[in-house]
Design a protein around this motif. Structure first.
Motif, PDB file in Angstrom:
ATOM      1  N   MET A   1     -20.767  56.814 -27.791  1.00  7.49           N
ATOM      2  CA  MET A   1     -20.041  56.497 -29.007  1.00  7.49           C
ATOM      3  C   MET A   1     -18.653  55.977 -28.663  1.00  7.49           C
ATOM      4  N   THR A   2     -18.264  54.888 -29.294  1.00 13.16           N
ATOM      5  CA  THR A   2     -16.966  54.287 -29.023  1.00 13.16           C
ATOM      6  C   THR A   2     -15.864  55.043 -29.760  1.00 13.16           C
ATOM      7  N   VAL A   3     -14.800  55.338 -29.042  1.00 15.33           N
ATOM      8  CA  VAL A   3     -13.636  56.039 -29.587  1.00 15.33           C
ATOM      9  C   VAL A   3     -12.528  55.019 -29.826  1.00 15.33           C
ATOM     10  N   THR A   4     -11.809  55.179 -30.937  1.00 11.84           N
ATOM     11  CA  THR A   4     -10.681  54.296 -31.246  1.00 11.84           C
ATOM     12  C   THR A   4      -9.379  55.078 -31.126  1.00 11.84           C
ATOM     13  N   VAL A   5      -8.439  54.528 -30.375  1.00  9.09           N
ATOM     14  CA  VAL A   5      -7.086  55.096 -30.280  1.00  9.09           C
ATOM     15  C   VAL A   5      -6.150  54.145 -31.009  1.00  9.09           C
ATOM     16  N   ALA A   6      -5.653  54.577 -32.155  1.00 11.28           N
ATOM     17  CA  ALA A   6      -4.803  53.720 -32.979  1.00 11.28           C
ATOM     18  C   ALA A   6      -3.448  53.502 -32.313  1.00 11.28           C
ATOM     19  N   ARG A   7      -2.953  52.294 -32.423  1.00 10.12           N
ATOM     20  CA  ARG A   7      -1.630  51.981 -31.878  1.00 10.12           C
ATOM     21  C   ARG A   7      -0.558  52.442 -32.847  1.00 10.12           C
ATOM     22  N   HIS A   8       0.551  52.904 -32.305  1.00 14.05           N
ATOM     23  CA  HIS A   8       1.602  53.453 -33.162  1.00 14.05           C
ATOM     24  C   HIS A   8       2.478  52.368 -33.769  1.00 14.05           C
ATOM     25  N   THR A   9       2.595  51.212 -33.106  1.00 15.92           N
ATOM     26  CA  THR A   9       3.506  50.188 -33.598  1.00 15.92           C
ATOM     27  C   THR A   9       2.861  49.382 -34.717  1.00 15.92           C
ATOM     28  N   SER A  10       3.667  48.961 -35.640  1.00 14.74           N
ATOM     29  CA  SER A  10       3.196  48.096 -36.715  1.00 14.74           C
ATOM     30  C   SER A  10       4.137  46.905 -36.816  1.00 14.74           C
ATOM     31  N   PRO A  11       3.625  45.727 -37.141  1.00 15.91           N
ATOM     32  CA  PRO A  11       4.484  44.533 -37.169  1.00 15.91           C
ATOM     33  C   PRO A  11       5.627  44.671 -38.167  1.00 15.91           C
ATOM     34  N   ALA A  12       6.824  44.336 -37.701  1.00 12.63           N
ATOM     35  CA  ALA A  12       7.974  44.292 -38.611  1.00 12.63           C
ATOM     36  C   ALA A  12       7.880  43.018 -39.442  1.00 12.63           C
ATOM     37  N   THR A  13       8.704  42.940 -40.471  1.00 16.08           N
ATOM     38  CA  THR A  13       8.627  41.778 -41.362  1.00 16.08           C
ATOM     39  C   THR A  13       8.951  40.483 -40.631  1.00 16.08           C
ATOM     40  N   ASP A  14       9.766  40.562 -39.569  1.00 14.02           N
ATOM     41  CA  ASP A  14      10.140  39.345 -38.844  1.00 14.02           C
ATOM     42  C   ASP A  14       9.476  39.278 -37.478  1.00 14.02           C
ATOM     43  N   ALA A  15       8.365  40.009 -37.282  1.00 17.60           N
ATOM     44  CA  ALA A  15       7.732  40.089 -35.961  1.00 17.60           C
ATOM     45  C   ALA A  15       7.283  38.728 -35.457  1.00 17.60           C
ATOM     46  N   GLU A  16       6.727  37.920 -36.337  1.00 18.16           N
ATOM     47  CA  GLU A  16       6.262  36.595 -35.930  1.00 18.16           C
ATOM     48  C   GLU A  16       7.437  35.730 -35.470  1.00 18.16           C
ATOM     49  N   ALA A  17       8.527  35.762 -36.233  1.00 16.85           N
ATOM     50  CA  ALA A  17       9.711  34.974 -35.873  1.00 16.85           C
ATOM     51  C   ALA A  17      10.322  35.476 -34.564  1.00 16.85           C
ATOM     52  N   PHE A  18      10.319  36.790 -34.378  1.00 16.08           N
ATOM     53  CA  PHE A  18      10.858  37.374 -33.144  1.00 16.08           C
ATOM     54  C   PHE A  18      10.041  36.919 -31.938  1.00 16.08           C
ATOM     55  N   ALA A  19       8.720  36.959 -32.067  1.00 16.73           N
ATOM     56  CA  ALA A  19       7.852  36.508 -30.985  1.00 16.73           C
ATOM     57  C   ALA A  19       8.080  35.030 -30.683  1.00 16.73           C
ATOM     58  N   GLU A  20       8.269  34.242 -31.728  1.00 17.00           N
ATOM     59  CA  GLU A  20       8.515  32.812 -31.538  1.00 17.00           C
ATOM     60  C   GLU A  20       9.835  32.577 -30.815  1.00 17.00           C
ATOM     61  N   ARG A  21      10.875  33.303 -31.192  1.00 15.54           N
ATOM     62  CA  ARG A  21      12.178  33.147 -30.528  1.00 15.54           C
ATOM     63  C   ARG A  21      12.096  33.536 -29.051  1.00 15.54           C
ATOM     64  N   LEU A  22      11.391  34.618 -28.779  1.00 19.81           N
ATOM     65  CA  LEU A  22      11.234  35.044 -27.384  1.00 19.81           C
ATOM     66  C   LEU A  22      10.486  33.991 -26.580  1.00 19.81           C
ATOM     67  N   GLY A  23       9.433  33.445 -27.171  1.00 15.87           N
ATOM     68  CA  GLY A  23       8.665  32.416 -26.485  1.00 15.87           C
ATOM     69  C   GLY A  23       9.517  31.205 -26.149  1.00 15.87           C
ATOM     70  N   GLN A  24      10.375  30.803 -27.067  1.00 16.37           N
ATOM     71  CA  GLN A  24      11.261  29.667 -26.824  1.00 16.37           C
ATOM     72  C   GLN A  24      12.271  29.993 -25.726  1.00 16.37           C
ATOM     73  N   ARG A  25      12.752  31.243 -25.731  1.00 13.81           N
ATOM     74  CA  ARG A  25      13.704  31.651 -24.689  1.00 13.81           C
ATOM     75  C   ARG A  25      13.046  31.619 -23.314  1.00 13.81           C
ATOM     76  N   VAL A  26      11.810  32.104 -23.250  1.00 17.81           N
ATOM     77  CA  VAL A  26      11.068  32.055 -21.984  1.00 17.81           C
ATOM     78  C   VAL A  26      10.920  30.616 -21.519  1.00 17.81           C
ATOM     79  N   GLY A  27      10.567  29.717 -22.435  1.00 18.16           N
ATOM     80  CA  GLY A  27      10.404  28.313 -22.082  1.00 18.16           C
ATOM     81  C   GLY A  27      11.669  27.714 -21.500  1.00 18.16           C
ATOM     82  N   ARG A  28      12.809  28.034 -22.095  1.00 21.40           N
ATOM     83  CA  ARG A  28      14.082  27.502 -21.585  1.00 21.40           C
ATOM     84  C   ARG A  28      14.388  28.047 -20.194  1.00 21.40           C
ATOM     85  N   ARG A  29      14.115  29.337 -19.999  1.00 22.95           N
ATOM     86  CA  ARG A  29      14.402  29.927 -18.687  1.00 22.95           C
ATOM     87  C   ARG A  29      13.462  29.373 -17.620  1.00 22.95           C
ATOM     88  N   ILE A  30      12.223  29.118 -17.982  1.00 26.58           N
ATOM     89  CA  ILE A  30      11.291  28.510 -17.034  1.00 26.58           C
ATOM     90  C   ILE A  30      11.776  27.110 -16.652  1.00 26.58           C
TER      91      ILE A  30
END
Length: 286
Positions: A1-30
């Motif tokens: 039987m498969t067991v599920t372990v729920a993750r504690h974190t939940s997306p913040a309202t600006d999570a998508e924008a935050f991820a996008e900003r980080l991705g752009q920062r990584v691109g510039r540093r690369i």
């Protein structure tokens, strides 16, 4: 039987924008690495953070952007050790869809055993066997940090993983030494909650993997994820920390087990589904 372990974190309202900003920062540093690799360690840590941010908004890693973030982090981790391994000339590394000529950096203080483990986990998750081999061929002495940075078992743990991947003799003895030296009564540098919640579980999970313990692997994986969750929910500050979004060590060992056809009877957003099941492999050159 498969067991599920729920993750504690939940997306913040600006999570998508935050991820996008980080991705752009990584691109510039690369893009700046061909001029100087002085900040390659910051580029790597930012890329790992960007991967975790992507997994907050895309917990199954179902989007190609999450796979790109994973590969970028893996490529930067390997590149950090590649440029740290030489004191002159340049090193060619593929990062973010492009082969780049990076100046050598000499011995970087950040190219130590702790960083090596993160880089190795990422190479395993991406199933990049060439980079896994390159990392495992780095002499252990090159990974030693100043005294007091890590408990001694960390070096035994790196030695164990290198021995396993390169099929060197002495795996049992090295894994035994890792177990003995990571005992809370022996390890003195890492805080006990960090040791028991994050650092030790991948070692125990690896033990079940190398023994091909079909009955014991999934319960050990479930325990590792529950300990991960307990660590990251112990305080309010930790609960908000994006570092807890993905369990990199357990995910990497689970990838080894999955590829070795051990049944994985645990599901969790700590183990993004499409990363675990190598669904993106071959999508683009890595």
């Amino acid at each position: 039987m498969t067991v599920t372990v729920a993750r504690h974190t939940s997306p913040a309202t600006d999570a998508e924008a935050f991820a996008e900003r980080l991705g752009q920062r990584v691109g510039r540093r690369i893009d700046g690495l061909e001029e100087s690799t002085d900040m390659i360690d910051f580029a790597f840590t930012t890329a790992v953070m960007a991967l975790r941010a992507r997994c907050v908004v895309d917990p199954e890693a179902a989007a190609v952007e999450t796979w790109e973030a994973t590969v970028n982090a893996m490529q930067l981790g390997s590149a950090l050790f590649a440029v740290s391994g030489v004191s002159e000339g340049r090193v060619e590394c593929r990062i973010n869809h492009k082969v780049r000529s990076l100046p050598s950096a000499g011995r970087l203080s950040s190219a130590d055993a702790g960083t090596w483990l993160t880089a190795f986990w990422l190479a395993v998750i991406c199933r990049d066997q060439q980079r896994m081999t390159q990392l495992c061929e780095i002499p252990l002495e090159r990974l030693r940090a100043p005294e007091g940075a890590y408990d001694e078992y960390v070096y035994d743990w790196v030695d164990t993983l290198q021995t396993y991947w390169l099929r060197r003799p002495g795996l049992v003895e090295k894994l035994t030494a890792t177990f003995e030296k990571s005992d809370p009564s022996v390890a003195r540098i890492a805080p006990q909650d960090l040791l028991q919640g994050l650092l030790y579980p991948p070692i125990n999970l690896f033990y079940h993997f190398v023994r091909r313990d079909v009955e014991g692997f999934s319960p050990a994986l479930e325990e590792a994820l529950k300990l991960h969750k307990a660590y990251w929910t112990l305080t309010e500050d930790r609960e908000k920390d994006i570092d807890g979004a993905v369990a990199l060590g357990p995910l990497a060992i689970a990838c080894l087990a999955y590829d070795g056809e051990l049944p994985i009877e645990v599901e969790s957003e700590y183990l993004p589904h499409f990363l675990l099941r190598r669904a993106w492999l071959g999508e683009f050159p890595t």
